[in-house]
Design an enzyme around this catalytic site. Structure first.
Site, PDB file in Angstrom:
ATOM      1  N   ARG A  30      -2.417  -3.197   5.665  1.00  0.00           N
ATOM      2  CA  ARG A  30      -2.385  -3.182   4.208  1.00  0.00           C
ATOM      3  C   ARG A  30      -1.698  -4.481   3.830  1.00  0.00           C
ATOM      4  O   ARG A  30      -2.175  -5.548   4.235  1.00  0.00           O
ATOM      5  CB  ARG A  30      -1.701  -1.913   3.654  1.00  0.00           C
ATOM      6  CG  ARG A  30      -2.135  -1.638   2.198  1.00  0.00           C
ATOM      7  CD  ARG A  30      -1.535  -0.371   1.615  1.00  0.00           C
ATOM      8  NE  ARG A  30      -0.136  -0.555   1.231  1.00  0.00           N
ATOM      9  CZ  ARG A  30       0.598   0.408   0.660  1.00  0.00           C
ATOM     10  NH1 ARG A  30       0.077   1.597   0.414  1.00  0.00           N
ATOM     11  NH2 ARG A  30       1.855   0.183   0.338  1.00  0.00           N
ATOM     12  N   LYS A  44       7.029   6.964  -7.410  1.00  0.00           N
ATOM     13  CA  LYS A  44       5.670   6.849  -7.957  1.00  0.00           C
ATOM     14  C   LYS A  44       4.936   8.180  -8.012  1.00  0.00           C
ATOM     15  O   LYS A  44       4.117   8.393  -8.896  1.00  0.00           O
ATOM     16  CB  LYS A  44       4.862   5.815  -7.175  1.00  0.00           C
ATOM     17  CG  LYS A  44       4.598   6.182  -5.732  1.00  0.00           C
ATOM     18  CD  LYS A  44       4.076   4.971  -4.965  1.00  0.00           C
ATOM     19  CE  LYS A  44       3.771   5.331  -3.528  1.00  0.00           C
ATOM     20  NZ  LYS A  44       3.757   4.170  -2.646  1.00  0.00           N
TER      21      LYS A  44
HETATM   22  C1  PLP Z   1       4.474   4.527  -1.586  1.00  0.00           C
HETATM   23  C2  PLP Z   1       5.271   3.557  -0.793  1.00  0.00           C
HETATM   24  C3  PLP Z   1       6.370   4.010  -0.037  1.00  0.00           C
HETATM   25  C4  PLP Z   1       6.756   5.465   0.074  1.00  0.00           C
HETATM   26  O1  PLP Z   1       5.910   6.166   0.975  1.00  0.00           O
HETATM   27  P1  PLP Z   1       6.207   7.681   1.369  1.00  0.00           P
HETATM   28  O2  PLP Z   1       5.275   7.938   2.496  1.00  0.00           O
HETATM   29  O3  PLP Z   1       5.933   8.516   0.174  1.00  0.00           O
HETATM   30  O4  PLP Z   1       7.631   7.766   1.797  1.00  0.00           O
HETATM   31  C5  PLP Z   1       7.119   3.052   0.628  1.00  0.00           C
HETATM   32  N1  PLP Z   1       6.785   1.744   0.586  1.00  0.00           N
HETATM   33  C6  PLP Z   1       5.731   1.277  -0.106  1.00  0.00           C
HETATM   34  C7  PLP Z   1       5.431  -0.177  -0.105  1.00  0.00           C
HETATM   35  C8  PLP Z   1       4.937   2.174  -0.823  1.00  0.00           C
HETATM   36  O5  PLP Z   1       3.893   1.707  -1.521  1.00  0.00           O
END
Ligand code: PLP
Length: 354
Positions: free
Chosen positions: A128, A35
């Site tokens: 969350r 993302k």
């Molecule tokens: C963005 C996201 C991740 C990745 O997080 P990082 O800290 O960039 O490794 C993993 N799981 C979910 C559900 C996310 O939204």
């Protein structure tokens, strides 16, 4: 063309390989989270070469861009019921915490003739997404068992995102207990136990990942070489696979304090200034519309960032040994926030370098 982001694909592939190896040695599969670079296929392809098992993104649009890449895709953000059909079309697997949504995915999967896999998300305290209550889990599982086109392939959690809670033996231990409960209830094993994001990496180096965790979703650690529980650099990775390059459009000697009555700046704030005498100041053609208010870090450590507006970044060159002139480029390393914003800006040219 400026302003641009240089993406050094060889560095990114190296980072991916280092993390995949580290995880593999601990029996963990990696889903690369795409993302932060908006699922740009050329970049995702490099990460695939690095050996990850899945591609994961929070946005359906990004998964759609990557549909030609041969790995299974995971939708990270809980699906919207109104877009259940697209979810089934572009994601093989989605993360879920709401029974109504899973029912809508089942309907879409039946309609499309394409079964859909889900990972059930548990909230272990970060507040969350995720099922918080065991009663609710119990009720959901009872119903999910009846859904013909849905298979629960995993259980997962997300930490250190909203509440800043750090993954440890205690909370991940609870995830493993819940996995046992789910397996007992469903009558089949759940393949993936997804123990979080880049904030779980530190466990690999320290006490080791709790036994049973076999899946991580990694974004920042691959892209910027940082673990995110304590903000430490991951050994043998690059933090400069992505760099911002902006061009100088003005250099002049000016005072450090504006002249006249101070009202509000472009964003409605009343600015304050310290008198540092005359400065050699430059304006770069990039601004808050591109990277918001997030940090960017000049490679020339003698540059000081003074501020800016939507389209302008003002820097102080007074203490620089290098003689800058109009038309020169200035390069910056990035933080997660600035990288995310810059990759999303349509005004930043994305320059992938092999
Ligand atoms: C963005 C996201 C991740 C990745 O997080 P990082 O800290 O960039 O490794 C993993 N799981 C979910 C559900 C996310 O939204």
């Amino acid at each position: 063309m400026n302003p641009k982001i240089n993406v050094y694909l060889n560095k990114l592939q190296h980072n991916t390989e280092v993390l995949v190896k580290q995880c593999q040695d601990a029996g963990i599969d990696v889903a690369a989270v795409t993302k932060v670079f908006c699922g740009k296929p050329e970049i995702a392809e490099t990460i695939v070469k690095g050996g990850v098992k899945y591609l994961a993104d929070s946005r359906i649009e990004n998964l759609a861009k990557m549909k030609e890449l041969p790995l299974e895709k995971i939708l990270l953000r809980l699906p919207m019921i109104s877009r259940a059909k697209e979810t089934v079309q572009f994601a093989d697997i989605s993360l879920n915490s709401e029974l109504e949504t899973i029912e809508a995915l089942n309907d879409a999967a039946l309609e499309l003739g394409q079964p859909h896999k889900v990972i059930l998300m548990m909230d272990l305290g970060d507040l969350r997404e995720g099922i918080f209550d065991n009663e609710e889990l119990h009720r959901a599982l009872k119903r999910i068992k009846e859904l013909q086109s849905i298979k629960v392939v995993g259980i997962g959690t997300n930490l250190t995102c909203y509440g800043g809670v750090i993954p440890d033996d205690e909370n991940l231990g609870r995830l493993l207990e819940t996995a046992n409960l789910i397996e007992a209830e469903l009558g089949y094993p759940v393949e993936m136990i997804s123990g979080g994001n880049s904030s779980s990496i530190y466990l690999l180096e320290k006490q080791g990942m709790p036994k049973g965790i076999n899946h991580l979703r990694l974004g920042e650690s691959i892209v910027l070489g940082y673990e995110t529980a304590y903000g430490k650099r991951i050994p043998n990775t690059f933090d400069d696979a992505f760099q911002l390059v902006a061009e100088i459009i003005e250099i002049k000697e000016k005072p450090s304090i504006p002249i006249g009555t101070i009202g509000r700046d472009a964003f409605g704030n009343v600015p304050e200034f310290e008198d540092k005498g005359k400065q050699r100041r430059a304006i770069l053609a990039v601004g808050k519309q591109d990277f918001g208010t997030h940090s960017i870090i000049p490679l020339d450590t003698e540059i000081e960032i003074l501020g800016g507006s939507s389209d302008h970044l003002i820097i102080d060159l007074t203490h620089c040994r290098r003689e800058y002139k109009v038309g020169d480029e200035v390069t910056f390393n990035l933080t997660y926030g600035s990288l995310l914003a810059l990759m999303t800006s349509e005004y930043i040219y994305k320059n992938c370098i092999k």
